[in-house]
Design a protein around this motif. Structure first.
Motif, PDB file in Angstrom:
ATOM      1  N   PRO A  29      -6.007  10.770  48.414  1.00 21.75           N
ATOM      2  CA  PRO A  29      -4.905   9.773  47.850  1.00 21.75           C
ATOM      3  C   PRO A  29      -3.753   9.914  48.789  1.00 21.75           C
ATOM      4  O   PRO A  29      -3.185  10.997  49.101  1.00 21.75           O
ATOM      5  N   VAL A  30      -3.222   8.684  49.086  1.00 21.11           N
ATOM      6  CA  VAL A  30      -2.114   8.476  49.748  1.00 21.11           C
ATOM      7  C   VAL A  30      -1.002   7.978  48.498  1.00 21.11           C
ATOM      8  O   VAL A  30      -1.047   6.849  48.377  1.00 21.11           O
ATOM      9  N   ARG A  39       0.887  -2.202  48.343  1.00 24.93           N
ATOM     10  CA  ARG A  39      -0.363  -2.639  48.360  1.00 24.93           C
ATOM     11  C   ARG A  39      -1.166  -1.550  49.436  1.00 24.93           C
ATOM     12  O   ARG A  39      -2.282  -1.468  49.435  1.00 24.93           O
ATOM     13  N   GLU A  40      -0.282  -0.869  50.232  1.00 26.56           N
ATOM     14  CA  GLU A  40      -1.039   0.376  50.950  1.00 26.56           C
ATOM     15  C   GLU A  40      -1.303   1.633  50.503  1.00 26.56           C
ATOM     16  O   GLU A  40      -1.801   2.235  50.982  1.00 26.56           O
ATOM     17  N   VAL A  41      -0.453   1.958  49.443  1.00 29.42           N
ATOM     18  CA  VAL A  41      -0.617   3.275  48.909  1.00 29.42           C
ATOM     19  C   VAL A  41      -1.381   3.181  47.483  1.00 29.42           C
ATOM     20  O   VAL A  41      -1.751   2.089  47.210  1.00 29.42           O
ATOM     21  N   ASP A  42      -1.944   4.388  47.103  1.00 27.26           N
ATOM     22  CA  ASP A  42      -2.806   4.613  45.966  1.00 27.26           C
ATOM     23  C   ASP A  42      -1.829   4.389  44.918  1.00 27.26           C
ATOM     24  O   ASP A  42      -2.535   4.190  43.720  1.00 27.26           O
ATOM     25  N   ASN A  43      -0.524   4.788  45.051  1.00 23.71           N
ATOM     26  CA  ASN A  43       0.401   4.591  43.838  1.00 23.71           C
ATOM     27  C   ASN A  43       1.792   4.756  44.444  1.00 23.71           C
ATOM     28  O   ASN A  43       1.851   5.691  45.270  1.00 23.71           O
ATOM     29  N   LEU A  44       2.677   3.953  43.988  1.00 22.06           N
ATOM     30  CA  LEU A  44       4.056   3.794  44.422  1.00 22.06           C
ATOM     31  C   LEU A  44       4.807   4.577  43.314  1.00 22.06           C
ATOM     32  O   LEU A  44       5.298   3.673  42.316  1.00 22.06           O
ATOM     33  N   LYS A  62      -4.734   6.125  55.155  1.00 21.81           N
ATOM     34  CA  LYS A  62      -5.590   6.003  54.285  1.00 21.81           C
ATOM     35  C   LYS A  62      -7.055   5.500  54.816  1.00 21.81           C
ATOM     36  O   LYS A  62      -8.079   5.748  54.598  1.00 21.81           O
ATOM     37  N   ARG A  63      -6.723   4.922  56.199  1.00 25.58           N
ATOM     38  CA  ARG A  63      -8.000   4.648  56.761  1.00 25.58           C
ATOM     39  C   ARG A  63      -8.907   5.871  57.465  1.00 25.58           C
ATOM     40  O   ARG A  63      -9.833   6.001  57.618  1.00 25.58           O
ATOM     41  N   VAL A  85       3.238   1.036  57.385  1.00 27.24           N
ATOM     42  CA  VAL A  85       2.300   1.164  58.629  1.00 27.24           C
ATOM     43  C   VAL A  85       1.554   2.470  58.244  1.00 27.24           C
ATOM     44  O   VAL A  85       0.483   2.761  58.655  1.00 27.24           O
ATOM     45  N   LEU A  86       2.544   3.402  58.235  1.00 27.97           N
ATOM     46  CA  LEU A  86       1.871   4.850  57.985  1.00 27.97           C
ATOM     47  C   LEU A  86       0.689   5.110  57.155  1.00 27.97           C
ATOM     48  O   LEU A  86      -0.141   5.440  57.316  1.00 27.97           O
ATOM     49  N   ALA A  87       1.355   4.399  55.936  1.00 24.12           N
ATOM     50  CA  ALA A  87       0.321   4.483  54.759  1.00 24.12           C
ATOM     51  C   ALA A  87      -1.020   4.206  55.185  1.00 24.12           C
ATOM     52  O   ALA A  87      -1.968   4.604  54.588  1.00 24.12           O
TER      53      ALA A  87
END
Ligand code: GDP
Length: 393
Positions: A130-131, A159-164, A124-125, A118-120
């Motif tokens: 990058p997150v 799906r929510e981050v630029d890289n995990l 990002k929005r 949720v935070l990521a």
């Protein structure tokens, strides 16, 4: 590379704390801002290095500071509801000074597992930086609910981050040691690896090795494209040679470099690169097929031999089959070690994730069965056999 780090939940907070401790000791200055978020007041109070004003307690009206008890759906709901409180702390971050955000969390719990995606998404929005996520997988023996939480959170967070970036507690657990006791040591291992990786992009340009020093844009480019990443590490002490090199050069009056056996230095680096990539990765996986890689060699600059680094980089290209393998050094003159850190980005052949998902599906089915069974059992207990009694209302 300057990071704004957000530790979500207990594991996230403790790892963030360890990053800060490392940053203070090594003077690496990678943590430009540190925020800890939790639904459990006690966890926030237990932190030692995160400034008190940067500790955000969320969900007070729902759980009264007692945490969500491994309920990650509740963790996600609370993060949605109290996102403004988290944003309040992020507002104080000098975002123009950071290269990226790093959201750190244990994927198997409740608060961070549910809250971090949720935070990521929220960060990002709002920001263009990058997150990245640093997600911790639970050890296999933690039980079904942790595995299920981790599998669902992993799917959502990636799906929510630029890289995990992933670290697997299971691969790092020492036999015979309680997980709790082992966490401090595991957190040191995490911070050692990611500290070198992110610290590499923070070296002042200038001096002899300037053009081969890793730049933060190289880390960002390696992580760009998304997906899942893992990190390998290997190190060797050069304390003795540091000494003898100094003495020798004093006797011979020669340059320090020429007193070091360059073939040895080259071989040491290439073998460290192999050990790093083929040894225990933060997330064990097949390195073949990794989309991008970055090789960082760290240590006193006279041991960071260009030929060795180039050979190591080429070897990584062959092993991964990737056309995008970057390499560079991270000179740390005071260090007694030479280390190789390998970042493998966009890995897809990860049996551990498939296994985690399988166990999670079984756990989900079992939980469903147990729930319906216990409902039935309760009904059988409460209702009298021939239905002769009537409830009051
Ligand atoms: P939360 O506070 O509800 O987000 O949950 P926790 O962070 O307490 O736990 C989530 C998972 O993180 C656990 O199942 C463990 O696998 C892992 N964990 C907890 N504490 C630590 C820690 O200090 N270090 C590491 N590496 N993992 C931890």
């Amino acid at each position: 590379m300057k990071l704004a780090m957000i530790g979500f939940g207990q594991a996230g907070g403790k790892i963030l704390d360890t990053f800060l401790e490392h940053d203070e000791q090594a003077g690496s200055n990678i943590v430009r801002a540190a925020v800890a978020v939790n639904t459990a007041k006690a966890d926030l109070m237990g932190l030692e290095h995160v400034p008190e004003e940067n500790r955000v307690l969320i969900g007070q009206s729902r759980v009264k500071g007692h945490g969500v008890g491994a309920d990650n759906e509740l963790g996600a709901e609370i993060a949605e509801e109290d996102i403004d409180e988290i944003q309040g702390a992020i507002d104080d971050i000098p975002v123009h000074e950071v290269d990226a955000f790093l959201v750190i969390t244990g994927l198997g719990g409740g608060t961070g597992s549910g809250g971090s995606p949720v935070l990521a998404r929220h960060i990002k929005r709002i920001y263009t930086e990058p997150v990245y996520g640093l997600g911790i997988l639970p050890a296999g023996d933690e039980g079904g609910i942790y595995t299920l939480n981790a599998a669902r959170s992993f799917q959502t967070l990636v799906r929510e981050v630029d890289n995990l970036l992933v670290f697997d507690n299971d691969a790092w657990r020492k036999t015979g040691e309680s997980m709790q006791g082992g966490y401090a040591q595991i957190n040191e291992e995490i911070v050692k690896r990611f500290g070198i990786l992110f610290g590499a992009g923070e070296v002042e340009q200038g001096g002899e090795v300037a053009e081969s020093v890793v730049d933060s844009s190289e880390i960002i480019n390696t992580l760009a494209g998304g997906g899942v990443s893992t990190v390998g590490y290997a190190a060797e002490s050069v304390a003795d040679e540091k000494e003898s090199g100094g003495i020798l050069s004093r006797f011979t009056g020669s340059k320090e470099e020429s007193s070091l056996d360059s073939a040895n230095t080259t071989n040491r680096i290439t073998s460290l690169v192999r050990k790093a990539a083929l040894g225990r990765l933060t997330l064990p996986c097949e390195i073949e097929g990794a989309e991008r890689a970055l090789l960082v060699t760290a240590g006193p600059s006279k041991f960071l031999n260009r030929k060795g680094i180039e050979r190591g980089r080429k070897w990584l290209e062959e092993q991964t089959g990737s056309m995008e393998v970057r390499g560079g050094d991270y000179p740390v003159e005071a260090s007694d070690n030479v280390a190789a850190v390998v970042l493998l980005s966009g890995v897809t052949n990860v049996p551990r994730i498939k296994e985690l998902q399988q166990v999670a599906i079984e756990a989900q089915e079992n939980i469903g069965e147990i729930e319906s069974e216990s409902e039935q059992n309760l009904q059988e207990l409460v209702e009298d056999d021939d239905d002769e009694l009537e409830p009051l209302f």
